[in-house]
Write a protein that holds these residues in place. Structure first.
Motif, PDB file in Angstrom:
ATOM      1  N   GLN A  79      16.039  49.277  24.835  1.00 15.72           N
ATOM      2  CA  GLN A  79      17.023  48.265  24.160  1.00 15.72           C
ATOM      3  C   GLN A  79      18.156  49.376  23.298  1.00 15.72           C
ATOM      4  OE1 GLN A  79      16.325  46.694  20.788  1.00 15.72           O
ATOM      5  NE2 GLN A  79      18.426  45.980  20.622  1.00 15.72           N
ATOM      6  N   ALA A  80      17.637  50.297  22.622  1.00 22.00           N
ATOM      7  CA  ALA A  80      18.594  51.058  21.823  1.00 22.00           C
ATOM      8  C   ALA A  80      19.552  51.790  22.771  1.00 22.00           C
ATOM      9  CB  ALA A  80      17.954  52.308  20.891  1.00 22.00           C
ATOM     10  N   ALA A  81      19.293  52.392  23.821  1.00 23.83           N
ATOM     11  CA  ALA A  81      20.025  52.912  24.958  1.00 23.83           C
ATOM     12  C   ALA A  81      21.434  51.827  25.290  1.00 23.83           C
ATOM     13  CB  ALA A  81      19.527  53.413  26.211  1.00 23.83           C
ATOM     14  N   VAL A  82      20.894  50.630  25.883  1.00 22.87           N
ATOM     15  CA  VAL A  82      21.737  49.455  26.018  1.00 22.87           C
ATOM     16  C   VAL A  82      22.878  49.132  24.729  1.00 22.87           C
ATOM     17  CG1 VAL A  82      21.869  47.061  26.589  1.00 22.87           C
ATOM     18  CG2 VAL A  82      20.036  48.366  27.556  1.00 22.87           C
ATOM     19  N   ARG A  83      22.272  49.419  23.751  1.00 24.33           N
ATOM     20  CA  ARG A  83      23.374  49.076  22.634  1.00 24.33           C
ATOM     21  C   ARG A  83      24.108  50.298  22.567  1.00 24.33           C
ATOM     22  NH1 ARG A  83      19.444  47.937  17.865  1.00 24.33           N
ATOM     23  NH2 ARG A  83      19.629  50.474  17.793  1.00 24.33           N
ATOM     24  N   ALA A  84      23.804  51.468  22.517  1.00 25.59           N
ATOM     25  CA  ALA A  84      24.618  52.603  22.259  1.00 25.59           C
ATOM     26  C   ALA A  84      25.654  52.812  23.475  1.00 25.59           C
ATOM     27  CB  ALA A  84      23.770  53.905  22.535  1.00 25.59           C
ATOM     28  N   ALA A  85      25.203  52.431  24.636  1.00 27.79           N
ATOM     29  CA  ALA A  85      26.197  52.328  25.598  1.00 27.79           C
ATOM     30  C   ALA A  85      27.375  51.391  25.556  1.00 27.79           C
ATOM     31  CB  ALA A  85      25.386  52.446  26.999  1.00 27.79           C
ATOM     32  N   LEU A  86      26.881  49.998  25.224  1.00 28.42           N
ATOM     33  CA  LEU A  86      27.694  48.873  24.931  1.00 28.42           C
ATOM     34  C   LEU A  86      28.668  49.287  23.779  1.00 28.42           C
ATOM     35  CD1 LEU A  86      25.332  45.880  25.259  1.00 28.42           C
ATOM     36  CD2 LEU A  86      27.478  46.054  26.534  1.00 28.42           C
ATOM     37  N   HIS A  87      28.186  49.912  22.679  1.00 20.91           N
ATOM     38  CA  HIS A  87      28.970  50.101  21.692  1.00 20.91           C
ATOM     39  C   HIS A  87      29.904  51.302  22.189  1.00 20.91           C
ATOM     40  CE1 HIS A  87      26.311  48.680  18.103  1.00 20.91           C
ATOM     41  NE2 HIS A  87      26.516  47.688  19.053  1.00 20.91           N
ATOM     42  N   ALA A  88      29.590  52.125  22.805  1.00 23.65           N
ATOM     43  CA  ALA A  88      30.652  53.343  23.429  1.00 23.65           C
ATOM     44  C   ALA A  88      31.766  52.753  24.346  1.00 23.65           C
ATOM     45  CB  ALA A  88      29.934  54.355  24.322  1.00 23.65           C
ATOM     46  N   LEU A  89      31.277  51.490  25.041  1.00 30.69           N
ATOM     47  CA  LEU A  89      32.209  51.007  25.722  1.00 30.69           C
ATOM     48  C   LEU A  89      33.278  50.140  25.082  1.00 30.69           C
ATOM     49  CD1 LEU A  89      31.943  50.424  28.790  1.00 30.69           C
ATOM     50  CD2 LEU A  89      31.180  48.213  28.518  1.00 30.69           C
ATOM     51  N   GLY A  90      33.179  50.020  23.880  1.00 33.19           N
ATOM     52  CA  GLY A  90      34.082  49.202  23.140  1.00 33.19           C
ATOM     53  C   GLY A  90      33.990  47.590  23.183  1.00 33.19           C
TER      54      GLY A  90
END
Lengths: 217, 217
Positions: A79-90
Protein backbone atom coordinates in the motif's frame (compact mmCIF):
# COMPACT_ATOMS: atom_id res chain seq x y z
CA UNK A 1 16.96 -9.57 -26.12
CA UNK A 2 19.23 -6.90 -27.58
CA UNK A 3 18.54 -3.18 -27.57
CA UNK A 4 17.42 -3.22 -31.23
CA UNK A 5 14.66 -5.68 -30.43
CA UNK A 6 13.70 -3.66 -27.37
CA UNK A 7 13.22 -0.73 -29.73
CA UNK A 8 11.12 -2.81 -32.10
CA UNK A 9 8.84 -4.18 -29.41
CA UNK A 10 8.20 -0.83 -27.72
CA UNK A 11 8.18 1.48 -30.74
CA UNK A 12 10.83 3.69 -29.13
CA UNK A 13 14.00 4.74 -31.01
CA UNK A 14 17.25 3.13 -29.82
CA UNK A 15 18.63 6.61 -29.00
CA UNK A 16 15.68 7.24 -26.67
CA UNK A 17 16.19 3.91 -24.92
CA UNK A 18 19.89 4.70 -24.44
CA UNK A 19 18.94 8.05 -22.98
CA UNK A 20 16.57 6.37 -20.49
CA UNK A 21 19.36 3.95 -19.53
CA UNK A 22 21.83 6.78 -18.86
CA UNK A 23 19.15 8.68 -17.00
CA UNK A 24 18.34 5.72 -14.75
CA UNK A 25 14.68 5.58 -15.84
CA UNK A 26 15.40 2.15 -17.30
CA UNK A 27 17.32 -0.36 -15.21
CA UNK A 28 20.57 -1.66 -16.78
CA UNK A 29 20.52 -4.92 -18.73
CA UNK A 30 22.76 -7.89 -18.06
CA UNK A 31 26.21 -7.22 -19.53
CA UNK A 32 27.22 -9.80 -22.13
CA UNK A 33 30.37 -8.00 -23.32
CA UNK A 34 31.86 -4.54 -22.85
CA UNK A 35 29.34 -2.11 -24.40
CA UNK A 36 26.80 -4.87 -24.93
CA UNK A 37 23.93 -6.02 -22.79
CA UNK A 38 20.82 -8.13 -22.95
CA UNK A 39 17.37 -7.14 -21.77
CA UNK A 40 14.30 -8.94 -20.55
CA UNK A 41 10.53 -8.60 -20.16
CA UNK A 42 10.93 -6.21 -17.23
CA UNK A 43 12.67 -3.78 -19.59
CA UNK A 44 9.87 -4.01 -22.13
CA UNK A 45 7.30 -3.36 -19.40
CA UNK A 46 9.23 -0.44 -17.97
CA UNK A 47 9.59 1.21 -21.37
CA UNK A 48 5.87 0.80 -21.98
CA UNK A 49 5.14 2.40 -18.63
CA UNK A 50 7.41 5.36 -19.44
CA UNK A 51 5.76 5.78 -22.82
CA UNK A 52 2.26 5.73 -21.34
CA UNK A 53 3.17 8.21 -18.60
CA UNK A 54 4.68 10.56 -21.20
CA UNK A 55 2.27 10.19 -24.10
CA UNK A 56 -1.07 9.49 -22.43
CA UNK A 57 -0.48 11.19 -19.09
CA UNK A 58 1.51 14.09 -20.52
CA UNK A 59 3.96 13.81 -17.60
CA UNK A 60 7.30 15.58 -17.70
CA UNK A 61 10.52 13.57 -17.53
CA UNK A 62 11.06 14.80 -13.99
CA UNK A 63 7.65 13.54 -12.90
CA UNK A 64 8.21 10.20 -14.62
CA UNK A 65 11.51 9.92 -12.74
CA UNK A 66 9.63 10.35 -9.44
CA UNK A 67 7.05 7.71 -10.35
CA UNK A 68 9.71 5.20 -11.40
CA UNK A 69 11.72 5.88 -8.26
CA UNK A 70 8.63 5.20 -6.13
CA UNK A 71 8.04 1.91 -7.96
CA UNK A 72 11.67 0.81 -7.68
CA UNK A 73 12.25 1.62 -4.00
CA UNK A 74 12.78 -1.81 -2.42
CA UNK A 75 12.06 -0.40 1.05
CA UNK A 76 8.54 0.64 0.06
CA UNK A 77 6.07 -2.12 -0.78
CA UNK A 78 2.36 -2.80 -0.92
CA UNK A 79 0.00 0.00 0.00
CA UNK A 80 2.86 2.40 0.78
CA UNK A 81 4.23 1.88 -2.74
CA UNK A 82 0.84 2.59 -4.32
CA UNK A 83 0.61 5.76 -2.26
CA UNK A 84 4.16 6.88 -3.14
CA UNK A 85 3.54 6.32 -6.85
CA UNK A 86 0.17 8.10 -6.74
CA UNK A 87 1.77 11.06 -4.99
CA UNK A 88 4.58 11.15 -7.55
CA UNK A 89 1.94 11.18 -10.27
CA UNK A 90 0.49 14.42 -8.94
CA UNK A 91 -1.51 16.34 -9.91
CA UNK A 92 1.13 18.82 -8.83
CA UNK A 93 1.29 21.89 -10.97
CA UNK A 94 4.56 23.64 -10.24
CA UNK A 95 2.91 26.16 -7.97
CA UNK A 96 4.39 28.43 -5.34
CA UNK A 97 5.65 26.93 -2.06
CA UNK A 98 3.09 26.64 0.74
CA UNK A 99 4.21 29.78 2.55
CA UNK A 100 3.37 32.08 -0.36
CA UNK A 101 -0.01 30.55 -1.23
CA UNK A 102 -2.61 33.30 -1.57
CA UNK A 103 -5.00 33.61 1.42
CA UNK A 104 -8.06 32.64 -0.63
CA UNK A 105 -6.32 29.48 -1.82
CA UNK A 106 -5.19 28.63 1.69
CA UNK A 107 -8.80 28.89 2.88
CA UNK A 108 -9.95 26.77 -0.05
CA UNK A 109 -7.36 24.10 0.83
CA UNK A 110 -8.66 23.96 4.39
CA UNK A 111 -12.20 23.53 3.08
CA UNK A 112 -11.03 20.79 0.70
CA UNK A 113 -9.30 19.00 3.60
CA UNK A 114 -12.46 19.11 5.72
CA UNK A 115 -14.46 17.85 2.75
CA UNK A 116 -12.11 14.87 2.21
CA UNK A 117 -11.63 14.00 5.90
CA UNK A 118 -14.96 14.82 7.50
CA UNK A 119 -17.57 14.64 4.78
CA UNK A 120 -16.13 11.84 2.65
CA UNK A 121 -14.24 10.16 5.49
CA UNK A 122 -11.53 9.02 3.09
CA UNK A 123 -8.28 7.70 4.56
CA UNK A 124 -5.64 9.62 2.63
CA UNK A 125 -2.36 11.01 3.93
CA UNK A 126 -2.13 14.70 4.68
CA UNK A 127 0.55 15.12 2.00
CA UNK A 128 -1.59 13.70 -0.84
CA UNK A 129 -1.24 16.15 -3.77
CA UNK A 130 -4.91 15.64 -4.64
CA UNK A 131 -5.82 17.69 -1.56
CA UNK A 132 -3.92 20.72 -2.82
CA UNK A 133 -5.38 20.23 -6.29
CA UNK A 134 -8.92 20.32 -4.87
CA UNK A 135 -8.14 23.53 -2.98
CA UNK A 136 -6.71 25.09 -6.13
CA UNK A 137 -9.80 24.08 -8.10
CA UNK A 138 -12.16 25.59 -5.54
CA UNK A 139 -10.14 28.83 -5.43
CA UNK A 140 -10.04 29.00 -9.24
CA UNK A 141 -13.83 28.62 -9.51
CA UNK A 142 -14.33 31.46 -7.05
CA UNK A 143 -11.84 33.69 -8.82
CA UNK A 144 -13.80 33.14 -12.00
CA UNK A 145 -16.87 34.55 -10.23
CA UNK A 146 -18.64 31.35 -9.14
CA UNK A 147 -20.28 31.47 -5.71
CA UNK A 148 -19.47 27.93 -4.60
CA UNK A 149 -18.30 25.95 -1.59
CA UNK A 150 -16.82 22.46 -1.27
CA UNK A 151 -20.26 20.88 -1.75
CA UNK A 152 -19.79 21.55 -5.48
CA UNK A 153 -17.31 18.65 -5.34
CA UNK A 154 -19.89 16.11 -4.12
CA UNK A 155 -20.95 14.65 -7.48
CA UNK A 156 -17.30 14.39 -8.57
CA UNK A 157 -16.36 12.57 -5.39
CA UNK A 158 -19.30 10.25 -5.91
CA UNK A 159 -18.32 9.52 -9.50
CA UNK A 160 -14.65 9.03 -8.52
CA UNK A 161 -15.54 6.61 -5.76
CA UNK A 162 -17.98 4.68 -7.93
CA UNK A 163 -15.38 4.34 -10.70
CA UNK A 164 -12.75 3.20 -8.20
CA UNK A 165 -15.06 0.40 -7.06
CA UNK A 166 -15.95 -0.56 -10.65
CA UNK A 167 -12.26 -0.69 -11.51
CA UNK A 168 -11.45 -2.92 -8.59
CA UNK A 169 -14.15 -5.38 -9.57
CA UNK A 170 -14.02 -5.47 -13.35
CA UNK A 171 -10.49 -4.61 -14.25
CA UNK A 172 -8.13 -5.98 -11.66
CA UNK A 173 -8.39 -9.54 -12.96
CA UNK A 174 -7.74 -8.71 -16.59
CA UNK A 175 -4.23 -7.25 -16.26
CA UNK A 176 -1.80 -10.12 -16.14
CA UNK A 177 1.21 -8.69 -14.33
CA UNK A 178 2.69 -9.25 -10.93
CA UNK A 179 3.68 -5.69 -10.49
CA UNK A 180 0.73 -4.19 -8.64
CA UNK A 181 2.15 -0.69 -8.41
CA UNK A 182 3.06 -0.48 -12.07
CA UNK A 183 -0.41 -1.78 -12.90
CA UNK A 184 -2.11 0.82 -10.74
CA UNK A 185 -0.05 3.58 -12.35
CA UNK A 186 -0.85 2.57 -15.93
CA UNK A 187 -4.53 2.16 -15.19
CA UNK A 188 -4.75 5.44 -13.31
CA UNK A 189 -3.03 7.52 -15.97
CA UNK A 190 -4.78 5.93 -18.93
CA UNK A 191 -8.26 5.98 -17.45
CA UNK A 192 -7.83 9.54 -16.13
CA UNK A 193 -7.17 10.53 -19.74
CA UNK A 194 -10.09 8.48 -21.04
CA UNK A 195 -12.47 10.01 -18.50
CA UNK A 196 -11.36 13.55 -19.33
CA UNK A 197 -11.84 12.81 -23.03
CA UNK A 198 -15.33 11.43 -22.38
CA UNK A 199 -16.22 14.50 -20.32
CA UNK A 200 -15.29 16.74 -23.23
CA UNK A 201 -17.27 14.59 -25.65
CA UNK A 202 -20.28 14.58 -23.31
CA UNK A 203 -20.12 18.39 -23.15
CA UNK A 204 -19.94 18.73 -26.90
CA UNK A 205 -22.86 16.32 -27.26
CA UNK A 206 -24.99 18.24 -24.76
CA UNK A 207 -24.16 21.57 -26.44
CA UNK A 208 -25.23 20.09 -29.78
CA UNK A 209 -28.49 18.74 -28.39
CA UNK A 210 -29.25 22.00 -26.52
CA UNK A 211 -28.69 24.14 -29.61
CA UNK A 212 -31.09 21.95 -31.55
CA UNK A 213 -33.89 22.17 -28.98
CA UNK A 214 -33.42 25.86 -28.08
CA UNK A 215 -35.39 28.52 -29.95
CA UNK A 216 -33.42 29.92 -32.89
CA UNK A 217 -31.49 33.19 -32.42
CA UNK B 1 -7.78 50.72 -14.55
CA UNK B 2 -4.04 50.90 -15.15
CA UNK B 3 -1.76 47.94 -15.72
CA UNK B 4 -0.48 48.06 -12.11
CA UNK B 5 -3.99 47.53 -10.78
CA UNK B 6 -4.59 44.78 -13.31
CA UNK B 7 -1.54 43.06 -11.83
CA UNK B 8 -2.82 43.52 -8.29
CA UNK B 9 -6.30 42.16 -9.04
CA UNK B 10 -5.10 39.09 -10.94
CA UNK B 11 -1.95 38.28 -8.98
CA UNK B 12 0.09 38.29 -12.21
CA UNK B 13 3.35 40.29 -12.51
CA UNK B 14 3.21 43.37 -14.75
CA UNK B 15 5.92 41.86 -16.97
CA UNK B 16 3.73 38.78 -17.55
CA UNK B 17 0.73 40.93 -18.46
CA UNK B 18 2.86 42.92 -20.92
CA UNK B 19 4.03 39.66 -22.45
CA UNK B 20 0.42 38.49 -22.91
CA UNK B 21 -0.40 41.86 -24.54
CA UNK B 22 2.48 41.58 -27.00
CA UNK B 23 1.55 37.97 -27.65
CA UNK B 24 -2.09 38.82 -28.38
CA UNK B 25 -3.44 36.57 -25.61
CA UNK B 26 -4.76 39.70 -23.92
CA UNK B 27 -6.65 42.24 -26.01
CA UNK B 28 -5.17 45.78 -26.05
CA UNK B 29 -6.50 48.37 -23.62
CA UNK B 30 -7.85 51.78 -24.60
CA UNK B 31 -4.91 54.11 -25.30
CA UNK B 32 -4.90 57.18 -23.06
CA UNK B 33 -1.48 58.47 -24.10
CA UNK B 34 1.49 57.11 -26.07
CA UNK B 35 2.74 54.10 -24.08
CA UNK B 36 -0.20 54.26 -21.69
CA UNK B 37 -3.54 52.48 -21.73
CA UNK B 38 -6.49 51.75 -19.51
CA UNK B 39 -8.09 48.34 -18.98
CA UNK B 40 -11.53 47.07 -17.99
CA UNK B 41 -13.31 44.08 -16.49
CA UNK B 42 -12.92 42.07 -19.69
CA UNK B 43 -9.15 42.25 -19.21
CA UNK B 44 -9.39 41.03 -15.63
CA UNK B 45 -11.59 38.13 -16.75
CA UNK B 46 -9.30 37.21 -19.62
CA UNK B 47 -6.22 37.19 -17.39
CA UNK B 48 -8.03 34.95 -14.89
CA UNK B 49 -8.96 32.58 -17.69
CA UNK B 50 -5.34 32.43 -18.90
CA UNK B 51 -4.13 31.78 -15.36
CA UNK B 52 -6.64 28.97 -14.81
CA UNK B 53 -5.81 27.33 -18.13
CA UNK B 54 -2.08 27.48 -17.31
CA UNK B 55 -2.05 26.70 -13.60
CA UNK B 56 -5.03 24.40 -13.13
CA UNK B 57 -5.22 22.89 -16.60
CA UNK B 58 -1.45 22.74 -17.14
CA UNK B 59 -1.94 23.96 -20.73
CA UNK B 60 1.00 25.19 -22.77
CA UNK B 61 1.04 28.77 -24.03
CA UNK B 62 0.39 27.48 -27.55
CA UNK B 63 -2.72 25.61 -26.42
CA UNK B 64 -3.96 28.63 -24.46
CA UNK B 65 -3.52 30.70 -27.61
CA UNK B 66 -5.80 28.29 -29.49
CA UNK B 67 -8.48 28.42 -26.79
CA UNK B 68 -8.42 32.22 -26.65
CA UNK B 69 -8.58 32.45 -30.43
CA UNK B 70 -11.64 30.19 -30.45
CA UNK B 71 -13.34 32.37 -27.84
CA UNK B 72 -12.50 35.62 -29.64
CA UNK B 73 -13.49 34.60 -33.15
CA UNK B 74 -16.48 36.86 -33.90
CA UNK B 75 -17.58 34.58 -36.76
CA UNK B 76 -18.06 31.61 -34.43
CA UNK B 77 -20.80 31.86 -31.83
CA UNK B 78 -23.03 29.70 -29.68
CA UNK B 79 -22.65 25.96 -29.94
CA UNK B 80 -19.93 26.22 -32.60
CA UNK B 81 -17.86 28.39 -30.26
CA UNK B 82 -18.21 25.90 -27.41
CA UNK B 83 -17.12 23.15 -29.76
CA UNK B 84 -14.14 25.14 -31.10
CA UNK B 85 -12.96 25.98 -27.59
CA UNK B 86 -13.38 22.37 -26.40
CA UNK B 87 -11.39 21.14 -29.39
CA UNK B 88 -8.66 23.71 -28.71
CA UNK B 89 -8.52 22.46 -25.13
CA UNK B 90 -7.57 19.00 -26.29
CA UNK B 91 -6.69 16.53 -24.94
CA UNK B 92 -4.18 16.50 -27.77
CA UNK B 93 -0.85 15.09 -26.82
CA UNK B 94 1.62 16.13 -29.48
CA UNK B 95 1.47 12.75 -31.14
CA UNK B 96 2.46 11.67 -34.63
CA UNK B 97 0.31 12.76 -37.62
CA UNK B 98 -2.54 10.45 -38.57
CA UNK B 99 -0.68 8.72 -41.39
CA UNK B 100 2.04 7.33 -39.12
CA UNK B 101 -0.27 6.14 -36.33
CA UNK B 102 0.60 2.55 -35.41
CA UNK B 103 -1.83 -0.08 -36.74
CA UNK B 104 -2.96 -1.12 -33.25
CA UNK B 105 -3.78 2.48 -32.37
CA UNK B 106 -5.62 3.01 -35.66
CA UNK B 107 -7.78 -0.04 -34.88
CA UNK B 108 -8.38 1.26 -31.35
CA UNK B 109 -9.47 4.64 -32.74
CA UNK B 110 -12.00 2.97 -34.99
CA UNK B 111 -13.35 1.04 -32.03
CA UNK B 112 -13.55 4.24 -29.98
CA UNK B 113 -15.46 5.95 -32.81
CA UNK B 114 -17.97 3.11 -32.99
CA UNK B 115 -18.34 3.23 -29.22
CA UNK B 116 -19.05 6.99 -29.24
CA UNK B 117 -21.30 7.02 -32.31
CA UNK B 118 -23.14 3.71 -32.16
CA UNK B 119 -23.19 2.62 -28.55
CA UNK B 120 -23.40 6.02 -26.82
CA UNK B 121 -25.11 7.77 -29.72
CA UNK B 122 -23.39 11.04 -28.84
CA UNK B 123 -23.50 13.87 -31.37
CA UNK B 124 -19.88 14.95 -31.58
CA UNK B 125 -17.95 16.07 -34.63
CA UNK B 126 -15.58 13.63 -36.28
CA UNK B 127 -12.62 15.92 -35.53
CA UNK B 128 -13.24 16.01 -31.76
CA UNK B 129 -9.85 15.35 -30.11
CA UNK B 130 -11.55 13.29 -27.41
CA UNK B 131 -12.10 10.53 -29.99
CA UNK B 132 -8.37 10.20 -30.65
CA UNK B 133 -7.67 10.32 -26.92
CA UNK B 134 -10.04 7.39 -26.33
CA UNK B 135 -8.34 5.37 -29.06
CA UNK B 136 -4.93 6.14 -27.57
CA UNK B 137 -6.14 5.08 -24.12
CA UNK B 138 -7.51 1.79 -25.41
CA UNK B 139 -4.28 1.07 -27.32
CA UNK B 140 -2.18 1.94 -24.26
CA UNK B 141 -4.16 -0.44 -22.02
CA UNK B 142 -3.64 -3.25 -24.49
CA UNK B 143 0.07 -2.52 -24.83
CA UNK B 144 0.32 -2.79 -21.07
CA UNK B 145 -1.05 -6.31 -21.32
CA UNK B 146 -4.74 -5.75 -20.54
CA UNK B 147 -7.16 -7.83 -22.59
CA UNK B 148 -9.86 -5.19 -23.06
CA UNK B 149 -12.24 -3.79 -25.67
CA UNK B 150 -14.17 -0.52 -25.83
CA UNK B 151 -16.72 -1.83 -23.31
CA UNK B 152 -14.11 -1.03 -20.64
CA UNK B 153 -15.05 2.61 -21.29
CA UNK B 154 -18.73 2.17 -20.37
CA UNK B 155 -18.59 3.16 -16.69
CA UNK B 156 -16.45 6.19 -17.57
CA UNK B 157 -18.91 7.31 -20.23
CA UNK B 158 -21.73 6.86 -17.75
CA UNK B 159 -19.95 8.92 -15.10
CA UNK B 160 -19.02 11.62 -17.65
CA UNK B 161 -22.58 11.90 -18.89
CA UNK B 162 -24.03 11.94 -15.39
CA UNK B 163 -21.59 14.68 -14.35
CA UNK B 164 -22.41 16.72 -17.47
CA UNK B 165 -26.10 16.62 -16.56
CA UNK B 166 -25.38 17.51 -12.91
CA UNK B 167 -23.26 20.43 -14.04
CA UNK B 168 -25.94 21.74 -16.33
CA UNK B 169 -28.51 21.68 -13.57
CA UNK B 170 -26.62 22.75 -10.48
CA UNK B 171 -23.82 24.91 -11.69
CA UNK B 172 -24.94 26.82 -14.74
CA UNK B 173 -27.01 29.30 -12.71
CA UNK B 174 -24.28 30.13 -10.23
CA UNK B 175 -21.70 31.59 -12.59
CA UNK B 176 -22.63 35.19 -13.27
CA UNK B 177 -21.05 35.96 -16.62
CA UNK B 178 -22.44 36.55 -20.06
CA UNK B 179 -19.61 34.80 -21.75
CA UNK B 180 -20.88 31.28 -22.15
CA UNK B 181 -17.80 29.95 -23.90
CA UNK B 182 -15.35 31.37 -21.38
CA UNK B 183 -17.57 29.95 -18.62
CA UNK B 184 -17.63 26.50 -20.19
CA UNK B 185 -13.84 26.55 -20.55
CA UNK B 186 -13.16 27.52 -16.94
CA UNK B 187 -15.62 24.98 -15.61
CA UNK B 188 -14.33 22.21 -17.84
CA UNK B 189 -10.65 22.72 -17.01
CA UNK B 190 -11.16 23.24 -13.28
CA UNK B 191 -13.55 20.36 -12.77
CA UNK B 192 -11.48 18.00 -14.94
CA UNK B 193 -8.62 18.69 -12.54
CA UNK B 194 -10.85 18.27 -9.47
CA UNK B 195 -12.20 14.96 -10.74
CA UNK B 196 -8.71 13.62 -11.48
CA UNK B 197 -7.59 14.67 -7.99
CA UNK B 198 -10.60 12.94 -6.44
CA UNK B 199 -9.89 9.78 -8.43
CA UNK B 200 -6.37 9.66 -7.03
CA UNK B 201 -7.64 10.27 -3.51
CA UNK B 202 -10.29 7.57 -3.91
CA UNK B 203 -7.59 5.13 -5.05
CA UNK B 204 -5.35 5.95 -2.12
CA UNK B 205 -8.32 5.55 0.23
CA UNK B 206 -9.24 2.17 -1.22
CA UNK B 207 -5.63 0.97 -1.06
CA UNK B 208 -5.50 2.00 2.61
CA UNK B 209 -8.75 0.20 3.42
CA UNK B 210 -7.75 -2.91 1.48
CA UNK B 211 -4.38 -3.18 3.25
CA UNK B 212 -6.15 -2.99 6.58
CA UNK B 213 -8.67 -5.74 5.81
CA UNK B 214 -6.25 -8.03 3.95
CA UNK B 215 -4.34 -10.72 5.83
CA UNK B 216 -0.91 -9.49 6.88
CA UNK B 217 2.06 -10.41 4.67
Amino acid sequence: VRIAELSERTGLPVATIKFYLRDGLLMPGAATAPNQATYGEEHVERLRLIRILAEVGGLSLGRIRDVVRAIDDPAVRGQAAVRAALHALGPVRDGPPAEVVAPDERRARDEADRFVDDELGWQVSSSAPGRRALGAALAALRRSGADVDASILRPYARAADWLASEETESFEARVPTDDVVQRVMVRTVVLDAALTALRHLAREHRAAVASRTAPAG
